[in-house]
Design a protein around this motif. Structure first.
Motif, mmCIF file in Angstrom:
data_model
loop_
_atom_site.group_PDB
_atom_site.id
_atom_site.type_symbol
_atom_site.label_atom_id
_atom_site.label_comp_id
_atom_site.label_asym_id
_atom_site.label_seq_id
_atom_site.Cartn_x
_atom_site.Cartn_y
_atom_site.Cartn_z
ATOM 1 N N GLN A 175 0.848 -1.194 0.000
ATOM 2 C CA GLN A 175 0.000 0.000 0.000
ATOM 3 C C GLN A 175 0.877 1.235 0.000
ATOM 4 O O GLN A 175 1.903 1.275 0.685
ATOM 5 C CB GLN A 175 -0.921 -0.003 1.218
ATOM 6 N N VAL A 228 2.125 6.861 -9.693
ATOM 7 C CA VAL A 228 1.362 5.606 -9.616
ATOM 8 C C VAL A 228 1.998 4.559 -10.530
ATOM 9 O O VAL A 228 2.228 3.415 -10.120
ATOM 10 C CB VAL A 228 -0.113 5.841 -9.981
ATOM 11 N N ALA A 233 3.351 -1.824 -10.264
ATOM 12 C CA ALA A 233 2.339 -2.783 -9.820
ATOM 13 C C ALA A 233 2.025 -3.817 -10.903
ATOM 14 O O ALA A 233 1.937 -3.494 -12.090
ATOM 15 C CB ALA A 233 1.055 -2.045 -9.433
ATOM 16 N N ILE A 236 -3.472 -3.232 -9.579
ATOM 17 C CA ILE A 236 -4.014 -2.351 -8.543
ATOM 18 C C ILE A 236 -5.309 -2.974 -8.054
ATOM 19 O O ILE A 236 -6.216 -3.262 -8.841
ATOM 20 C CB ILE A 236 -4.240 -0.928 -9.077
ATOM 21 N N LEU A 239 -8.127 1.700 -4.929
ATOM 22 C CA LEU A 239 -7.627 3.059 -5.176
ATOM 23 C C LEU A 239 -8.635 4.060 -4.624
ATOM 24 O O LEU A 239 -9.816 4.028 -5.010
ATOM 25 C CB LEU A 239 -7.414 3.266 -6.675
ATOM 26 N N TYR A 298 -8.641 1.250 -12.797
ATOM 27 C CA TYR A 298 -7.400 0.864 -12.115
ATOM 28 C C TYR A 298 -6.262 0.566 -13.089
ATOM 29 O O TYR A 298 -5.118 0.967 -12.869
ATOM 30 C CB TYR A 298 -7.640 -0.353 -11.227
ATOM 31 N N ARG A 302 -2.562 2.145 -13.512
ATOM 32 C CA ARG A 302 -1.366 1.304 -13.374
ATOM 33 C C ARG A 302 -0.394 1.510 -14.524
ATOM 34 O O ARG A 302 0.826 1.553 -14.336
ATOM 35 C CB ARG A 302 -1.783 -0.172 -13.292
ATOM 36 N N VAL A 332 -3.162 3.776 -2.627
ATOM 37 C CA VAL A 332 -3.128 2.735 -3.656
ATOM 38 C C VAL A 332 -2.787 1.403 -3.002
ATOM 39 O O VAL A 332 -1.757 1.274 -2.330
ATOM 40 C CB VAL A 332 -2.057 3.045 -4.736
ATOM 41 N N GLN A 333 -3.671 0.433 -3.168
ATOM 42 C CA GLN A 333 -3.373 -0.940 -2.783
ATOM 43 C C GLN A 333 -3.031 -1.711 -4.062
ATOM 44 O O GLN A 333 -3.788 -1.637 -5.031
ATOM 45 C CB GLN A 333 -4.535 -1.585 -2.057
ATOM 46 N N TYR A 334 -1.925 -2.450 -4.035
ATOM 47 C CA TYR A 334 -1.480 -3.086 -5.268
ATOM 48 C C TYR A 334 -0.640 -4.309 -4.962
ATOM 49 O O TYR A 334 -0.217 -4.531 -3.821
ATOM 50 C CB TYR A 334 -0.660 -2.094 -6.115
#
Length: 338
Positions: A175, A228, A233, A236, A239, A298, A302, A332-334
């Motif tokens: 994250q 980003v 990533a 993703i 977001l 997403y 990315r 951002v979670q990826y």
């Protein structure tokens, strides 16, 4: 016939081997006493002797730790080079933020027993926040960059990705918090940036939308550059953007409508945008919301197709940008291949 006098004269030029009774190996272990990264020298002590400065192969060394040192088979076994540390040292170490210089783009970080001025990845840093610091093996392990907050950054594991089932690559979830590099509003009726409420509500960095009080149609925008995409990533998985109501022109709740923009830096004209939108709750002055962006966008984020966010709503209001540390910040979670 050579005389004893000749032998005396020739003695200084004769090769002197390793002294009797000493280790005859070409490599010996020693203790690291000091480092001079600029001159690429290490000071080493052999069996408690005084420190000797020798050239060193760049690596991450630990002061007081063991090192492998080469020596000459001539000159009595003189130490010639520090070859490597005996134990691996951490590439990523912990640190604490002591000061923030946003204008210079540096943090003052306490780590490894000293204070260092370091560039950093974007995040919501505060004084005394714990961070991860990257070291440079080419500079003997000197701290060179802040990778992120300890709560947001996952330090690399010692496992090395390989092939096959025994050491196969794996996906790791991370994250990151990414702050906008620029923000502001385009005033369509004037065809200009920075032309509405420039001296209040956060000034020219505030993102406005809608049309009221003679403003004409306003389009707010925040740009994140390549931050980003540079996460690298694989995917993703989540977001969010932090939307905070900045103006107090009305106590009524105002809903922000956001859309992805290809503009990572401020364009000459109105900011572009496309794709699905997301709309916040009605926010009263000072109220914020972590607004989830549409999943359909997403992959565009990315790959770098989206580098910014614009406001497209008709509900007149201003929302905080770079004047506030968390204004329009992305979470951002990826996943990455580790």
């Amino acid at each position: 016939m050579r005389s004893k006098l000749d032998d005396i004269r020739l003695a200084p030029s004769r090769a002197e081997g390793i002294r009797p009774g000493t280790d005859r190996g070409a490599l010996v272990t020693a203790t690291l006493v000091g480092l001079d990264p600029e001159r690429k020298l290490a000071q080493v002590s052999l069996s408690g002797s005084d420190g000797v400065w020798v050239p060193a192969v760049p690596a991450i060394y630990s002061p007081g730790g063991g090192v492998m040192v080469s020596r000459s088979p001539l000159d009595g076994g003189r130490l010639t080079q520090c070859v490597a540390p005996l134990a691996d040292a951490d590439l990523i170490v912990a640190g604490v933020v002591k000061a923030i210089n946003s204008a210079a783009g540096t943090l003052t970080v306490e780590t490894l027993g000293g204070l260092f001025q370091l560039p950093y990845n974007a995040a919501a840093y505060t004084v005394n926040a714990p961070v991860y610091v990257r070291r440079d093996p080419q500079r003997f392990g000197a701290p060179v960059h802040v990778d992120g907050l300890q709560g947001n950054y996952v330090a690399p594991t010692p496992d090395t990705p390989g092939e096959g089932t025994a050491n196969a690559p794996k996906l790791e979830t991370r994250q990151a918090v990414i702050q906008p590099q620029q923000s502001g509003s385009w005033r369509s009726s004037q065809g200009r940036w920075d032309n509405w409420n420039t001296d209040r509500y956060g000034g020219i960095s505030t993102l406005w939308q809608g049309n009221d009080y003679g403003s004409g149609v306003m389009v707010g925008w925040a740009g994140y550059g390549d931050q980003v995409r540079n996460l690298g990533a694989e995917k993703i998985t989540g977001l969010w953007v932090n939307v905070v109501r900045a103006d107090s022109s009305s106590s009524a709740g105002k809903a922000a409508t956001v859309q992805g923009s290809p503009d990572g830096s401020r364009p000459g004209g109105a900011p572009g945008g496309s794709g699905d939108t997301a709309t916040s709750n009605g926010l009263t002055p000072g109220q914020g919301q972590s607004l989830q962006l549409p999943g359909s966008t997403y992959d565009t984020w990315r790959t770098g197709g989206f580098k910014g966010i614009r406001l497209t709503g008709g509900d007149y209001g201003g929302f905080a940008g770079t004047s506030r540390a968390d204004g329009m910040a992305l979470t951002v979670q990826y996943t990455v291949l580790a």
